[in-house]
Scaffold this active site. Sequence first.
Site, mmCIF file in Angstrom:
data_model
loop_
_atom_site.group_PDB
_atom_site.id
_atom_site.type_symbol
_atom_site.label_atom_id
_atom_site.label_comp_id
_atom_site.label_asym_id
_atom_site.label_seq_id
_atom_site.Cartn_x
_atom_site.Cartn_y
_atom_site.Cartn_z
ATOM 1 N N ASP A 114 62.176 95.836 7.550
ATOM 2 C CA ASP A 114 62.497 95.944 8.971
ATOM 3 C C ASP A 114 62.981 97.337 9.376
ATOM 4 O O ASP A 114 63.179 97.602 10.563
ATOM 5 C CB ASP A 114 63.571 94.913 9.363
ATOM 6 C CG ASP A 114 62.981 93.540 9.616
ATOM 7 O OD1 ASP A 114 61.748 93.408 9.630
ATOM 8 O OD2 ASP A 114 63.763 92.585 9.813
ATOM 9 N N LYS A 132 70.393 89.182 14.494
ATOM 10 C CA LYS A 132 69.318 88.286 14.931
ATOM 11 C C LYS A 132 68.904 87.359 13.797
ATOM 12 O O LYS A 132 68.797 86.140 13.969
ATOM 13 C CB LYS A 132 68.108 89.105 15.391
ATOM 14 C CG LYS A 132 66.867 88.268 15.703
ATOM 15 C CD LYS A 132 65.659 89.129 16.018
ATOM 16 C CE LYS A 132 64.838 89.476 14.800
ATOM 17 N NZ LYS A 132 63.920 88.379 14.409
ATOM 18 N N ASN A 133 68.667 87.930 12.627
ATOM 19 C CA ASN A 133 68.127 87.156 11.520
ATOM 20 C C ASN A 133 69.129 86.172 10.928
ATOM 21 O O ASN A 133 68.752 85.289 10.158
ATOM 22 C CB ASN A 133 67.608 88.088 10.423
ATOM 23 C CG ASN A 133 66.361 88.841 10.849
ATOM 24 O OD1 ASN A 133 65.631 88.383 11.723
ATOM 25 N ND2 ASN A 133 66.131 90.001 10.259
ATOM 26 N N CYS A 153 55.792 88.044 15.198
ATOM 27 C CA CYS A 153 55.145 89.341 14.993
ATOM 28 C C CYS A 153 53.940 89.203 14.069
ATOM 29 O O CYS A 153 54.006 88.535 13.034
ATOM 30 C CB CYS A 153 56.128 90.346 14.386
ATOM 31 S SG CYS A 153 57.342 90.971 15.546
ATOM 32 N N ARG A 204 52.609 86.000 5.731
ATOM 33 C CA ARG A 204 53.917 85.377 5.543
ATOM 34 C C ARG A 204 53.758 83.866 5.349
ATOM 35 O O ARG A 204 54.266 83.051 6.114
ATOM 36 C CB ARG A 204 54.838 85.696 6.726
ATOM 37 C CG ARG A 204 54.979 87.190 6.948
ATOM 38 C CD ARG A 204 56.242 87.548 7.667
ATOM 39 N NE ARG A 204 56.161 87.268 9.085
ATOM 40 C CZ ARG A 204 57.096 87.621 9.957
ATOM 41 N NH1 ARG A 204 58.179 88.245 9.540
ATOM 42 N NH2 ARG A 204 56.982 87.357 11.235
ATOM 43 N N ARG A 227 62.944 90.980 21.838
ATOM 44 C CA ARG A 227 63.123 89.881 20.892
ATOM 45 C C ARG A 227 64.292 90.146 19.942
ATOM 46 O O ARG A 227 64.910 89.191 19.441
ATOM 47 C CB ARG A 227 61.854 89.671 20.067
ATOM 48 C CG ARG A 227 60.700 89.008 20.803
ATOM 49 C CD ARG A 227 59.569 88.689 19.851
ATOM 50 N NE ARG A 227 60.085 88.039 18.664
ATOM 51 C CZ ARG A 227 59.808 88.398 17.412
ATOM 52 N NH1 ARG A 227 59.003 89.413 17.177
ATOM 53 N NH2 ARG A 227 60.333 87.750 16.385
#
Length: 422
Positions: free
Chosen positions: A307, A23-24, A118, A123, A399
Amino acid sequence: MDEIIRVQSNGPLSGEIQVEGAKNSALKLMAASLLIPGVTTLTNVPNIADVYVMSEALTALGVVIDSPAPHTITLDASNLTSYRAPYEVVAKMRASTAVLGPLVARSGHASVALPGGCNIGSRKIDMHISGLEILGATCKIEHGYIEALTPTGLHGMPVSLVFPSVGATENLIMAAVLAEGTTIVSNAAREPEIADLIDFLNTAGAQIEGKNTTTLTIIGVEELKPIEHRVVGDRIEAGTFIVAGCIAGGTITVSGFNPKHLGIVLDKLEQTGAVIERLDRGVRVTATDTIKPVDIQTLPYPGFPTDMQAQMMAYLTQAQSSSIVTENVFENRFMFADEIGRMGADIRIEGHYALVRGNTHLSGAPVVAPDLRGGAALVLAGLAADGATEVSNIYHVDRGYESFCEKLQSVGARVERLDRDV
């Protein structure tokens, strides 16, 4: 439709799970397609909600997106029609800010809404903005948007990050590839997904040196060419299923990723007593009956990934005694602890430390996914709990995980998606 995930413990797991593309990485590669005046083809793209959100953001900019085959997308950025990434899209997912660097590099102007995603910490995007300003952009935040202009174009300069931010590193790389001259990024993040982005851009004609190091040298080029690229395997999805095998018991194989990308996570699991066999493109994990406590602290790669913190915390509730988890990346990442506490876990939070009491009897309860990884971790906790656990807000899980329940079912887990009123 409002759905839940219901999970019950039913003994050891057995079988193999194949993970998808990361995903990232996929999201940032999609953003990088803005740099290429032509058709970019990405394969091994996960079928997850965040990919659809990024597609929305890019479509709003004029990118034409198609999916000619499963897990394959094409992105035609030949003719960009807008430089504005709208709030209604960016608010859904923080990774949408990855369009900032490539958009200002390609168009000379970017207007990107302040991000959502999220709720795991501030951040801040200060490093993204200050880095672009060093390269020659003028930036301001106005009416909820980051406005970036390049009156005289982007010019290579030394940029030193105060923290190895993944997002800031990626945005600076994508901006610098089309800048005039040489950019040197110091204290750069080293995540495997950044290496994947560098490989993608270099194949397209960029000149980036220093992959997998903290210092990147980027020599600007005039234009990039269309390419096809396979997204790297998802180490976090892999880690989630590996922990599922550890917490439920049995032996499972998790394939489709590079075990080296999960080095410290595998090391910590081995310290708990799990037996892990590293394969060419995956691992085989055998759970231990007696789980030893371990202390972990999250850090930028190659440190323990934030994560994977919630999944590991769920597992450590079953250890023989207490473990200490230190969160060094995001300040709000312990929201998961409140929810697993409803299942009987005893987790004491003190600042960015969490004391996880081991030898805890978990019992099924209705819980709410606080974020993407916390939602997955609650399902894992349900594998060790007495009775049924019902996890709501599972859009968070969607997600980042494709066919999450189906993959767990394939190795014997008793887990299913249901309408809330069933």
